[in-house]
Design a protein around this motif. Structure first.
Motif, PDB file in Angstrom:
ATOM      1  N   LEU A   1       0.852  -1.183   0.000  1.00  0.00           N
ATOM      2  CA  LEU A   1       0.000   0.000   0.000  1.00  0.00           C
ATOM      3  C   LEU A   1       0.886   1.230   0.000  1.00  0.00           C
ATOM      4  N   ARG A   2       0.364   2.336  -0.537  1.00  0.00           N
ATOM      5  CA  ARG A   2       1.075   3.593  -0.448  1.00  0.00           C
ATOM      6  C   ARG A   2       0.175   4.615   0.223  1.00  0.00           C
ATOM      7  N   LEU A   3       0.665   5.157   1.317  1.00  0.00           N
ATOM      8  CA  LEU A   3      -0.034   6.215   2.028  1.00  0.00           C
ATOM      9  C   LEU A   3       0.482   7.570   1.553  1.00  0.00           C
ATOM     10  N   SER A   4      -0.422   8.535   1.530  1.00  0.00           N
ATOM     11  CA  SER A   4      -0.063   9.894   1.155  1.00  0.00           C
ATOM     12  C   SER A   4      -0.448  10.848   2.266  1.00  0.00           C
ATOM     13  N   CYS A   5       0.298  11.924   2.379  1.00  0.00           N
ATOM     14  CA  CYS A   5      -0.003  12.967   3.367  1.00  0.00           C
ATOM     15  C   CYS A   5       0.228  14.306   2.684  1.00  0.00           C
ATOM     16  N   ALA A   6      -0.855  15.007   2.398  1.00  0.00           N
ATOM     17  CA  ALA A   6      -0.766  16.313   1.751  1.00  0.00           C
ATOM     18  C   ALA A   6      -0.670  17.397   2.808  1.00  0.00           C
ATOM     19  N   ALA A   7       0.329  18.250   2.674  1.00  0.00           N
ATOM     20  CA  ALA A   7       0.550  19.331   3.631  1.00  0.00           C
ATOM     21  C   ALA A   7       0.149  20.668   3.028  1.00  0.00           C
ATOM     22  N   SER A   8      -0.378  21.547   3.868  1.00  0.00           N
ATOM     23  CA  SER A   8      -0.740  22.881   3.419  1.00  0.00           C
ATOM     24  C   SER A   8      -0.609  23.851   4.584  1.00  0.00           C
ATOM     25  N   GLY A   9      -0.669  25.129   4.270  1.00  0.00           N
ATOM     26  CA  GLY A   9      -0.592  26.133   5.323  1.00  0.00           C
ATOM     27  C   GLY A   9       0.662  26.973   5.219  1.00  0.00           C
ATOM     28  N   ARG A  10       1.134  27.440   6.356  1.00  0.00           N
ATOM     29  CA  ARG A  10       2.299  28.314   6.369  1.00  0.00           C
ATOM     30  C   ARG A  10       3.535  27.541   5.918  1.00  0.00           C
ATOM     31  N   ASP A  11       4.611  28.259   5.731  1.00  0.00           N
ATOM     32  CA  ASP A  11       5.845  27.658   5.246  1.00  0.00           C
ATOM     33  C   ASP A  11       6.293  26.529   6.158  1.00  0.00           C
ATOM     34  N   PHE A  12       6.384  25.333   5.606  1.00  0.00           N
ATOM     35  CA  PHE A  12       6.801  24.186   6.398  1.00  0.00           C
ATOM     36  C   PHE A  12       8.064  23.558   5.835  1.00  0.00           C
ATOM     37  N   SER A  13       8.809  24.309   5.045  1.00  0.00           N
ATOM     38  CA  SER A  13      10.009  23.756   4.421  1.00  0.00           C
ATOM     39  C   SER A  13      11.067  23.366   5.450  1.00  0.00           C
ATOM     40  N   SER A  14      11.036  23.973   6.645  1.00  0.00           N
ATOM     41  CA  SER A  14      11.995  23.626   7.689  1.00  0.00           C
ATOM     42  C   SER A  14      11.477  22.556   8.630  1.00  0.00           C
ATOM     43  N   HIS A  15      10.362  21.977   8.261  1.00  0.00           N
ATOM     44  CA  HIS A  15       9.735  20.983   9.121  1.00  0.00           C
ATOM     45  C   HIS A  15      10.239  19.575   8.824  1.00  0.00           C
ATOM     46  N   ALA A  16      10.139  18.741   9.823  1.00  0.00           N
ATOM     47  CA  ALA A  16      10.337  17.305   9.683  1.00  0.00           C
ATOM     48  C   ALA A  16       8.972  16.646   9.638  1.00  0.00           C
ATOM     49  N   MET A  17       8.876  15.579   8.873  1.00  0.00           N
ATOM     50  CA  MET A  17       7.630  14.843   8.750  1.00  0.00           C
ATOM     51  C   MET A  17       7.810  13.438   9.290  1.00  0.00           C
ATOM     52  N   GLY A  18       6.788  12.966   9.941  1.00  0.00           N
ATOM     53  CA  GLY A  18       6.854  11.614  10.467  1.00  0.00           C
ATOM     54  C   GLY A  18       5.580  10.848  10.185  1.00  0.00           C
ATOM     55  N   TRP A  19       5.731   9.556  10.092  1.00  0.00           N
ATOM     56  CA  TRP A  19       4.574   8.646  10.070  1.00  0.00           C
ATOM     57  C   TRP A  19       4.584   7.871  11.388  1.00  0.00           C
ATOM     58  N   PHE A  20       3.427   7.814  11.992  1.00  0.00           N
ATOM     59  CA  PHE A  20       3.231   7.059  13.217  1.00  0.00           C
ATOM     60  C   PHE A  20       2.081   6.077  12.977  1.00  0.00           C
ATOM     61  N   ARG A  21       1.952   5.116  13.887  1.00  0.00           N
ATOM     62  CA  ARG A  21       0.807   4.223  13.804  1.00  0.00           C
ATOM     63  C   ARG A  21       0.340   3.861  15.206  1.00  0.00           C
ATOM     64  N   GLN A  22      -0.925   3.490  15.287  1.00  0.00           N
ATOM     65  CA  GLN A  22      -1.493   3.168  16.585  1.00  0.00           C
ATOM     66  C   GLN A  22      -2.565   2.101  16.445  1.00  0.00           C
ATOM     67  N   VAL A  23      -2.518   1.144  17.366  1.00  0.00           N
ATOM     68  CA  VAL A  23      -3.582   0.149  17.468  1.00  0.00           C
ATOM     69  C   VAL A  23      -4.303   0.379  18.786  1.00  0.00           C
ATOM     70  N   PRO A  24      -5.564   0.001  18.882  1.00  0.00           N
ATOM     71  CA  PRO A  24      -6.322   0.228  20.118  1.00  0.00           C
ATOM     72  C   PRO A  24      -5.627  -0.386  21.321  1.00  0.00           C
ATOM     73  N   GLY A  25      -5.539   0.405  22.385  1.00  0.00           N
ATOM     74  CA  GLY A  25      -4.948  -0.085  23.614  1.00  0.00           C
ATOM     75  C   GLY A  25      -3.444   0.046  23.691  1.00  0.00           C
ATOM     76  N   LYS A  26      -2.836   0.525  22.603  1.00  0.00           N
ATOM     77  CA  LYS A  26      -1.382   0.680  22.595  1.00  0.00           C
ATOM     78  C   LYS A  26      -1.021   2.130  22.328  1.00  0.00           C
ATOM     79  N   GLU A  27       0.191   2.487  22.700  1.00  0.00           N
ATOM     80  CA  GLU A  27       0.662   3.844  22.447  1.00  0.00           C
ATOM     81  C   GLU A  27       0.967   4.015  20.960  1.00  0.00           C
ATOM     82  N   ARG A  28       0.888   5.262  20.548  1.00  0.00           N
ATOM     83  CA  ARG A  28       1.236   5.590  19.172  1.00  0.00           C
ATOM     84  C   ARG A  28       2.736   5.366  19.004  1.00  0.00           C
TER      85      ARG A  28
END
Length: 122
Positions: A17-44
């Motif tokens: 599978l391929r997940l996508s994340c579209a970003a918008s808003g103020r300048d985020f060029s200096s930002h880091a991006m992360g993918w997290f995941r979570q299942v019920p009852g567990k921490e992200r």
């Protein structure tokens, strides 16, 4: 920064599978991006990270070699390509953004997408 995640779904073990994340808003060029995941009852848990201005990528040990994080700066989109999926990869996946360097701590991130469900059947 506003984030919109998409691409989740149902897939058999061993599939992709391929997940996508579209970003918008103020300048985020200096930002880091992360993918997290979570299942019920567990921490992200952190899955992967990248900076918009860098080609260096970072992965949790349990996805290294199977998942690939990348950016399309022209479309302000971050991708998570997931291959050789396992049932234990089943979770809601979130993209997140923070200023500065990539970290694996969810509380460091101040912008979050809405999450997209990935279900891997055995």
């Amino acid at each position: 920064v506003q984030l919109q995640a998409s691409g989740g779904g149902l897939v058999q073990a061993g599939g992709s599978l391929r997940l996508s994340c579209a970003a918008s808003g103020r300048d985020f060029s200096s930002h880091a991006m992360g993918w997290f995941r979570q299942v019920p009852g567990k921490e992200r848990e952190w899955v992967a990270g990248i900076k918009w201005t860098d080609t260096v990528t970072y992965y949790a040990h349990f996805v290294k070699g199977r998942f690939t994080i990348s950016t399309d700066n022209a479309r302000s989109t971050v991708f998570l390509e997931m291959n050789r999926l396992k049932p234990e990869d089943t979770a809601v996946y979130y993209c997140a953004a923070k200023w500065g360097v990539v970290t694996s701590t969810s509380s460091d991130y101040d912008s979050w997408g809405q999450g997209t469900l990935v279900t891997v059947s055995s």
